[in-house]
Write an enzyme that holds these catalytic residues in place. Structure first.
Site, short mmCIF file in Angstrom:
data_model
loop_
_atom_site.label_atom_id
_atom_site.label_comp_id
_atom_site.label_asym_id
_atom_site.label_seq_id
_atom_site.Cartn_x
_atom_site.Cartn_y
_atom_site.Cartn_z
N TYR A 52 9.69 -7.53 -35.19
CA TYR A 52 8.29 -7.38 -34.78
C TYR A 52 7.38 -7.87 -35.91
O TYR A 52 7.63 -7.57 -37.08
CB TYR A 52 7.97 -5.91 -34.50
CG TYR A 52 7.76 -5.65 -33.02
CD1 TYR A 52 6.78 -6.35 -32.32
CD2 TYR A 52 8.54 -4.74 -32.33
CE1 TYR A 52 6.58 -6.15 -30.97
CE2 TYR A 52 8.35 -4.53 -30.98
CZ TYR A 52 7.37 -5.24 -30.29
OH TYR A 52 7.18 -5.03 -28.97
N GLU A 54 3.51 -8.21 -35.44
CA GLU A 54 2.13 -8.28 -34.95
C GLU A 54 1.18 -8.62 -36.09
O GLU A 54 1.28 -8.07 -37.18
CB GLU A 54 1.74 -6.94 -34.31
CG GLU A 54 2.40 -6.77 -32.96
CD GLU A 54 2.11 -5.43 -32.31
OE1 GLU A 54 1.15 -4.76 -32.72
OE2 GLU A 54 2.86 -5.08 -31.39
N ASP A 198 -6.33 -29.55 -22.08
CA ASP A 198 -4.99 -29.00 -21.84
C ASP A 198 -4.04 -30.18 -21.74
O ASP A 198 -3.97 -30.87 -20.71
CB ASP A 198 -5.01 -28.19 -20.53
CG ASP A 198 -3.66 -27.58 -20.21
OD1 ASP A 198 -2.65 -28.02 -20.77
OD2 ASP A 198 -3.62 -26.66 -19.36
N THR A 224 1.55 -26.77 -23.99
CA THR A 224 2.84 -26.10 -23.97
C THR A 224 3.77 -26.93 -24.86
O THR A 224 3.45 -28.05 -25.23
CB THR A 224 3.41 -26.00 -22.54
OG1 THR A 224 3.39 -27.29 -21.94
CG2 THR A 224 2.62 -25.02 -21.70
N ARG A 233 10.35 -23.30 -24.51
CA ARG A 233 9.19 -22.83 -23.76
C ARG A 233 8.26 -22.13 -24.75
O ARG A 233 8.69 -21.37 -25.61
CB ARG A 233 9.61 -21.85 -22.68
CG ARG A 233 10.63 -22.40 -21.73
CD ARG A 233 10.71 -21.61 -20.47
NE ARG A 233 9.72 -22.09 -19.54
CZ ARG A 233 9.89 -23.19 -18.78
NH1 ARG A 233 11.00 -23.88 -18.82
NH2 ARG A 233 8.93 -23.58 -17.97
#
Ligand code: DSN
Length: 430
Positions: A52, A54, A198, A224, A233
């Site tokens: 983790y 964050e 985009d 992406t 991805r």
């Protein structure tokens, strides 16, 4: 390849093996799909998934992030260098959350956004009425010209002048031609709108120099990482210049620049812990994309698409805009006596994967539209060249013109086998 899975979960192991064989023995022609390198997959399948983190490098809410910080910093630096931007956020889980973050950073609920109509080649997150972008914002759309099926910048300008959007989105999922980012900038400047490019479909082509870059024009660029860029991805939000050109108008009391607004929109705005395994895999893909070989790859994608388009036109098929400048082709099957859904199923039956797609001004429905969308990024990753695409075009034409002819369908399956045998996929995996 699946040594551990084979001992603990034979069901999932079996399905993964089936999918590997499907990818190996078919022609993957969905324009938004690609094959990553084994190095990308190695990073993606690593122990980084356990952590983790964050926050951002140097400012985390959890301990033990000294190596994760190095990975995220390296990924950001690679993205900044590759695209020539001042700031990169590499944490978005994928494209839709990334666009959501851009909205969250720049707009208030109810603000007007102008994006390309989904049914004419845009994306769900560009203002579709059932998407967050159409529900929480006042979404207005532009489409393509009814005759040429090209973007008509004067028509877009007129909509912008009338609707006065705070955000204009350019970028598409089914537009086979070059996008004029400078023209969008001019329109955005006239109405004092932010411009979001985009570039999810075309970011690999931009790196390869076969599509112009939006970086000199857009306020924010989103891509992406798994389409023509050939990574895992994921997604990135790129900020060409961190100084906000509309700060005094839209954020007069905020001390945050554009980069800080975007970062705050990702966390704490929308996401929790970044997917560190995904970040590392993006870093690997960005390193690959910075090579000369990747430039050649991007150029070959376009050469292959052009050859495929020419072959289909010669065989009598109608292509939207009569051809392509990029990696994708949209076939209008209206005059072919077959629907998009039927064509998708038929091509699937001979080992060719495409997706049904609305064509501009389609009178049919999204689940059974008049078109199919084809692309060359994945086949080009396998090594396909123009001479192979000519054969692919001939197979597709023969199948779509003779849906009931078992002899032709059997011949098509044989030719697909010859092509996939010629370019083995992931031969290292067992
Ligand atoms: N799903 C992507 C595509 O296929 O174009 C867009 O998000």
């Amino acid at each position: 390849m699946l040594n551990y899975l084979s001992q603990t979960d034979s069901e999932i192991e079996a399905w993964i093996k089936h999918e590997l064989e499907r990818q190996r023995h078919g022609l993957e022609m969905i324009p938004s799909e690609n094959f990553t390198s084994l190095a990308v997959m190695e990073a993606l399948g690593s122990i980084l998934t356990n952590k983790y983190s964050e926050g951002y490098p140097g400012k985390r809410y959890y301990g033990g992030n000294e190596f994760i910080d190095e990975i995220e910093n390296l990924t950001r630096e690679r993205a900044k260098k590759l695209f020539g931007v001042e700031h990169a956020n590499v944490q978005p889980y994928s494209g839709s959350p990334a666009n959501q973050a851009v909205y969250f950073a720049l707009l208030n609920p109810g603000d007007t956004v102008l994006g390309m109509e989904l049914a004419q080649g845009g994306h769900l997150t560009h203002g579709y009425k059932l998407n967050f972008s159409g529900k929480y914002y006042k979404a207005v759309s532009y489409g393509v010209d009814s005759k040429t099926h090209l973007l008509n910048y004067e028509a877009i300008r007129e909509i912008a002048l009338k609707e006065k959007p705070k955000l204009i989105i350019c970028g598409a999922t089914a537009y086979p031609r070059t996008i004029d980012f400078a023209a969008f900038r001019k329109i955005a400047d006239e109405v004092k709108a932010y411009l979001l490019a985009d570039i999810s479909h075309i970011s690999g082509l931009i790196i390869a120099g076969v599509h112009p870059s939006p970086v000199p024009y857009a306020d924010v660029v989103m891509t992406t990482t798994h389409k023509t860029l050939r990574g895992p991805r994921g997604a990135m939000i790129l900020v060409p210049k961190v100084i906000d050109r509309w700060h005094e108008i839209y954020h007069p009391t905020s001390k945050r620049n554009l980069a800080e607004l975007i970062d705050a929109a990702i966390i704490p705005g929308l996401q929790g812990g970044p997917h560190n395994h995904q970040t590392a895999a993006i870093a690997v893909a960005l390193k690959e994309a910075a090579t000369v070989e990747f430039k050649t790859y991007g150029q070959q994608i376009v050469k292959n698409a052009k050859t495929l388009a020419e072959t289909l036109v010669k065989k009598g098929f109608t292509l939207i805009t009569s051809g392509t400048d990029n990696h994708l082709i949209l076939i209008d099957l209206t005059t072919q006596n077959i629907t998009g859904q039927q064509a998708q199923v038929l091509l699937d039956s001979v080992g060719i994967t495409v997706n049904k797609n609305l064509v501009p001004y389609d009178t049919r429905t999204p689940l059974d539209p008049s078109g199919i969308r084809l692309g060359t990024p994945a086949l080009t990753s396998r090594g396909f060249r123009e001479e192979d695409m000519l054969i692919v075009g001939e197979i597709i034409a023969a199948v779509l013109s003779n849906p009931q002819n078992e002899t032709i369908l059997a011949q098509a399956r044989q030719k697909v086998k010859e092509l996939t045998d010629k370019y083995p996929l992931y031969p290292e995996l067992n």
